[in-house]
Design a protein around this motif. Structure first.
Motif, PDB file in Angstrom:
ATOM      1  N   CYS A  53       0.792  -1.234   0.000  1.00 33.80           N
ATOM      2  CA  CYS A  53       0.000   0.000   0.000  1.00 33.80           C
ATOM      3  C   CYS A  53       0.829   1.291   0.000  1.00 33.80           C
ATOM      4  O   CYS A  53       0.381   2.298  -0.559  1.00 33.80           O
ATOM      5  N   CYS A 108       1.501   3.980  -2.941  1.00 28.14           N
ATOM      6  CA  CYS A 108       0.445   4.850  -3.477  1.00 28.14           C
ATOM      7  C   CYS A 108      -0.299   5.628  -2.398  1.00 28.14           C
ATOM      8  O   CYS A 108      -1.045   6.553  -2.714  1.00 28.14           O
ATOM      9  N   HIS A 109      -0.170   5.212  -1.138  1.00 28.16           N
ATOM     10  CA  HIS A 109      -0.970   5.852  -0.090  1.00 28.16           C
ATOM     11  C   HIS A 109      -0.106   6.486   0.992  1.00 28.16           C
ATOM     12  O   HIS A 109      -0.532   6.584   2.146  1.00 28.16           O
TER      13      HIS A 109
HETATM   14  C1  HEC Z   1      -0.996   1.375  -7.500  1.00 35.68           C
HETATM   15  C2  HEC Z   1      -1.347   2.258  -6.438  1.00 35.68           C
HETATM   16  C3  HEC Z   1      -2.140   1.745  -5.270  1.00 35.68           C
HETATM   17  C4  HEC Z   1      -1.797   0.761  -4.362  1.00 35.68           C
HETATM   18  C5  HEC Z   1      -0.541  -0.081  -4.350  1.00 35.68           C
HETATM   19  C6  HEC Z   1      -2.860   0.710  -3.391  1.00 35.68           C
HETATM   20  N1  HEC Z   1      -3.821   1.628  -3.706  1.00 35.68           N
HETATM   21 FE1  HEC Z   1      -5.535   2.001  -2.670  1.00 35.68          FE
HETATM   22  N2  HEC Z   1      -6.085   3.408  -4.051  1.00 35.68           N
HETATM   23  C7  HEC Z   1      -5.335   3.782  -5.146  1.00 35.68           C
HETATM   24  C8  HEC Z   1      -6.057   4.796  -5.891  1.00 35.68           C
HETATM   25  C9  HEC Z   1      -5.561   5.476  -7.172  1.00 35.68           C
HETATM   26  C10 HEC Z   1      -7.271   5.029  -5.211  1.00 35.68           C
HETATM   27  C11 HEC Z   1      -8.374   6.014  -5.560  1.00 35.68           C
HETATM   28  C12 HEC Z   1      -9.232   5.533  -6.667  1.00 35.68           C
HETATM   29  C13 HEC Z   1      -9.977   4.287  -6.290  1.00 35.68           C
HETATM   30  O1  HEC Z   1     -10.755   4.301  -5.315  1.00 35.68           O
HETATM   31  O2  HEC Z   1      -9.776   3.265  -6.971  1.00 35.68           O
HETATM   32  C14 HEC Z   1      -7.248   4.131  -4.056  1.00 35.68           C
HETATM   33  C15 HEC Z   1      -8.278   4.041  -3.146  1.00 35.68           C
HETATM   34  C16 HEC Z   1      -8.221   3.292  -1.977  1.00 35.68           C
HETATM   35  C17 HEC Z   1      -9.238   3.320  -0.945  1.00 35.68           C
HETATM   36  C18 HEC Z   1     -10.530   4.124  -0.984  1.00 35.68           C
HETATM   37  C19 HEC Z   1     -10.316   5.410  -0.249  1.00 35.68           C
HETATM   38  C20 HEC Z   1     -11.527   6.308  -0.338  1.00 35.68           C
HETATM   39  O3  HEC Z   1     -12.096   6.584   0.717  1.00 35.68           O
HETATM   40  O4  HEC Z   1     -11.886   6.682  -1.455  1.00 35.68           O
HETATM   41  C21 HEC Z   1      -8.830   2.475   0.042  1.00 35.68           C
HETATM   42  C22 HEC Z   1      -9.538   2.173   1.346  1.00 35.68           C
HETATM   43  C23 HEC Z   1      -7.543   1.912  -0.379  1.00 35.68           C
HETATM   44  N3  HEC Z   1      -7.208   2.438  -1.600  1.00 35.68           N
HETATM   45  C24 HEC Z   1      -6.806   1.033   0.360  1.00 35.68           C
HETATM   46  C25 HEC Z   1      -5.613   0.438  -0.065  1.00 35.68           C
HETATM   47  C26 HEC Z   1      -4.904  -0.557   0.692  1.00 35.68           C
HETATM   48  C27 HEC Z   1      -5.304  -1.085   2.055  1.00 35.68           C
HETATM   49  C28 HEC Z   1      -3.812  -0.906  -0.052  1.00 35.68           C
HETATM   50  C29 HEC Z   1      -2.798  -1.972   0.268  1.00 35.68           C
HETATM   51  C30 HEC Z   1      -3.291  -3.284   0.605  1.00 35.68           C
HETATM   52  C31 HEC Z   1      -3.844  -0.114  -1.279  1.00 35.68           C
HETATM   53  N4  HEC Z   1      -4.951   0.694  -1.250  1.00 35.68           N
HETATM   54  C32 HEC Z   1      -2.887  -0.157  -2.305  1.00 35.68           C
HETATM   55  C33 HEC Z   1      -4.100   3.311  -5.494  1.00 35.68           C
HETATM   56  C34 HEC Z   1      -3.416   2.276  -4.845  1.00 35.68           C
END
Ligand code: HEC
Length: 154
Positions: A53, A56-57
């Protein structure tokens, strides 16, 4: 014919070099409040979050080499900026247990539904592919911590 081909190659090369002037900035702003430092999860949970995670976060993105090469760089930088906008582990709401619990709940749902980490990311990043066991360890901790934060005195 040979001459035309030579100019075509030179033209494409020049266009590619010019394209490199369009690389967007790859930022890692200062970390304000880190999720892991704040909530102190067990080591396996922290490891999963970092591997799957944090790129990207958080503001601790490990930018890959292809993030320096247009046009791929446009996609990688956009994904990271969008990820940080949606959920930012480097701006963790330390003083707002309700928001923190909501965010942990959302994370648990995305991991349970296999929506996060995105498959286009795990296709390239092998260490971000979480096993069923790693997912369960992660979501168990996310759920328990959300419950704890929700029952904290307001
Ligand atoms: C390649 C990049 C990437 C990775 C790696 C990634 N995310 Fe994301 N995530 C995003 C993007 C871009 C968004 C916003 C667009 C969407 O909701 O798809 C997002 C949205 C989210 C959201 C929604 C947040 C909201 O309130 O809108 C959550 C919760 C989340 N990610 C959790 C995680 C978790 C937990 C991990 C690891 C297990 C993770 N992400 C790994 C790119 C990533």
């Amino acid at each position: 014919m040979k001459k035309k081909l030579k100019w075509l190659v030179i033209g494409c090369g020049a266009a590619f070099l010019l394209l490199q002037l369009t690389n967007p900035p790859r930022t890692n702003p200062p970390v304000k409040a880190d999720l892991i430092a704040t909530l102190n999860p067990p080591a396996p949970v922290a490891a999963s979050l970092i591997a799957a995670c944090y790129d990207c976060h958080s503001h601790q993105t490990k930018w890959p080499w292809y993030a320096h090469i247009a046009p791929v760089s446009w996609l990688v930088v956009k994904d990271t900026n969008d990820g940080r906008d949606a959920l930012d582990f480097s701006e963790w709401p330390t003083n707002d247990s309700e928001t923190a619990a909501d965010q942990l709940d959302g994370m648990s749902k995305k991991v349970t539904n296999n929506k996060m980490p995105p498959s286009k990311y795990t296709a390239i990043h092998q260490d971000a592919r979480l096993t069923a066991e790693q997912r369960k360890t992660l979501t168990d901790w996310l759920d328990a911590t959300a419950t704890k934060l929700n029952s904290a005195p307001k």
